[in-house]
Scaffold this active site. Structure first.
Site, PDB file in Angstrom:
ATOM      1  N   HIS A 406      -9.406   5.844   0.141  1.00  0.00           N
ATOM      2  CA  HIS A 406     -10.852   5.564   0.143  1.00  0.00           C
ATOM      3  C   HIS A 406     -11.218   4.253   0.819  1.00  0.00           C
ATOM      4  CE1 HIS A 406     -10.457   2.416  -2.787  1.00  0.00           C
ATOM      5  NE2 HIS A 406     -11.737   2.366  -3.029  1.00  0.00           N
ATOM      6  N   ALA A 408      -9.522  -0.027   2.053  1.00  0.00           N
ATOM      7  CA  ALA A 408      -8.376  -0.894   2.311  1.00  0.00           C
ATOM      8  C   ALA A 408      -7.589  -1.139   1.020  1.00  0.00           C
ATOM      9  CB  ALA A 408      -8.845  -2.216   2.904  1.00  0.00           C
TER      10      ALA A 408
END
Length: 483
Positions: A406, A408
């Site tokens: 979704h 970093a």
DNA sequence: ATGTGC
């Protein structure tokens, strides 16, 4: 603590913690990483949290974590856990406090060169039109009873109010409206907190960004989505604000009791849950869906104001500035879905917390225009770094209940980041790199420093390499708007 | 993430 010796490498980018690791595990735990990301992952409690979720009643096959995994409330952020209905549990911690936190991508027909001279003004106008910050109220005045409509109908409410087009809804996960939502399951307190916040950004890692498509990885798929190299696009990352937060709080409190009522044994209080088919479980699901619809409506109103901002700044200066919607995805949600496990078709409650649905080509729930290429997956990077557009794959359907990463993923806590980064210096650095920054709070900016996050390019490389999503295009920021 | 936590 789960250490390197507890892990078994079972694929190029895949690790497994077998059930022999801890006697209360019902299924193995798997996660995706490369060697570099692995170091960060074993450095916090996130794998222990993942193992904890493998003990949940009704959990099937294995629990999963994406390469952007980090510590969360009960469940790790970046985690996926599927439980079989009706006795398998649903847990608010498996969704997160920001119910239907998600990302929307709008695309313009413009090249960056055409927008560059107006970028500074565009950033200012976006910041003025899209309220942000903790507790911030918004521009939409709801009539009595209208909040219920927002919660029941989501982006469909926004269509009726003139904030959306049918094309927007068609290109939103679930059409922007979860049918099972029940506003009556949302407390008065949650309603009070949400009433004035429709069309607001919030704070933390939420943002609006103007980006340029700086790399096209798959020319054909990019074209099908309406993306081309050098193109100006806009991203929205936000969720259900105070309303979703209060829904989570309310049901976490309530579920302390249901854990005892249903005789559930949990390794961590933060995993409180109820059988998904029980009255309590069904009530949470309906309330969560109501909050999710609120978030779809919220991003839709923000999209409306972004379009207005482009109009305000660019009308008469460029030929066409219309922003069309590529897609809108949720990355904090529990969904009732049908999946094949060991050759059996099962009805599951799939918790995705900091994980994105990534259905592959052929899925009937995708818009007709995307059905043969797979579901668009929007992966925002950390501030000032790149973001990615991916598509879902057959591999995700096989391996991850149709899920992928979704974002970093944090490497530093908010507190840590605030201590080690100075907001003013960070803003300076971004502006030097040519990125326009409008932020309400400098300490808030420091919490979101790129150094506090993993390298999103690497995260995406792992999910692409593992076959649980496919790279299409990379975006790089021109202007960032934050609370 | 959040009308921010001890």
């Amino acid at each position: 603590m789960v250490g390197a010796r507890d892990l078994k490498k079972i694929g190029d980018f895949l690790y497994e913690i077998p059930t022999s690791h801890r006697s209360d595990m019902r299924v193995p735990a798997r996660f995706y990483a490369d060697d570099r990301l692995l170091d960060g992952i074993t450095g916090d409690r996130s794998l222990e949290q993942l193992v904890n979720t493998a003990t949940l009643p009704g959990v099937v096959r294995y629990v999963l974590a994406m390469p952007d995994i980090h510590q969360g409330y009960g469940f790790p952020i970046g985690g996926v856990a599927a439980t079989e209905l009706p006795d398998g549990v649903i847990s608010p911690g498996g969704v997160g406090y920001d119910i239907n936190c998600g990302v929307r991508l709008l695309a313009s027909p413009l090249e960056a060169d055409a927008v560059q001279p107006h970028l500074d003004q565009l950033a200012t106008v976006l910041y003025a039109n899209c309220p942000s910050g903790v507790g911030q109220g918004g521009p939409v005045k709801l009539k009595p009873g209208e909040l219920d409509e927002v919660m029941q109908n989501g982006a469909r409410w926004a269509l009726k109010r003139g904030f959306a087009t049918e094309a927007d809804l068609d290109r939103t996960e679930e059409g922007g409206c979860l049918a099972g939502a029940d506003a009556d399951r949302v407390s008065a307190r949650a309603r009070d907190r949400g009433r004035g916040q429709v069309g607001t950004l919030g704070a933390g890692n939420h943002f609006i960004e103007v980006d340029v498509v700086d790399r096209v990885q798959d020319e054909d798929t990019a074209r099908r989505l309406g993306l081309f190299s050098g193109q100006v696009v806009a991203q929205i990352h936000c969720g259900s604000r105070g309303l979703g937060h209060q829904v989570c709080t309310d049901y976490v409190n309530l579920f302390q009791k249901t854990v005892r009522k249903y005789g559930l044994t949990l390794p961590d209080r933060e995993l409180v849950c109820a059988p998904a088919g029980s009255p309590e479980g069904r009530n949470y699901l309906a309330a969560m869906q109501a909050a999710a619809n609120y978030a779809f409506a919220n991003r839709q109103v923000l999209a409306f104001h972004i379009r207005r901002s482009f109009e305000q700044v660019l009308a008469g200066r460029v030929k066409n500035h219309h922003l069309f919607q590529i897609y809108d995805i949720a990355h904090n949600m529990a969904k009732i879905e049908s999946h094949t496990v060991d050759g059996r078709r099962l009805t599951l409650c799939v918790h995705r917390k900091g994980a994105t649905r990534a259905f592959g080509p052929g899925s009937a729930v995708l818009p007709a225009a995307y059905r043969d290429i797979g579901q668009p997956v929007l992966v925002p990077g950390s501030m000032g770094t790149s973001s990615w557009v991916l598509v879902g794959t057959a591999g995700a359907m096989d391996q991850t209940f149709g899920s992928t990463c979704h974002g970093a993923g944090r490497t530093m806590s908010r507190h840590q980041a605030k201590r080690s980064v100075h907001g003013a210096g960070l803003r300076e650095e971004l502006e030097t790199r040519g990125i326009k920054v409008r932020a309400g709070s400098l300490s808030g900016l420091a919490e979101e420093a790129p150094g506090a996050y993993k390298d999103v390019d690497r995260v995406v490389e792992v999910v692409h390499g593992a076959g649980i999503a496919r790279r299409v295009a990379r975006l790089t920021p021109l202007a960032v708007i934050k609370g």
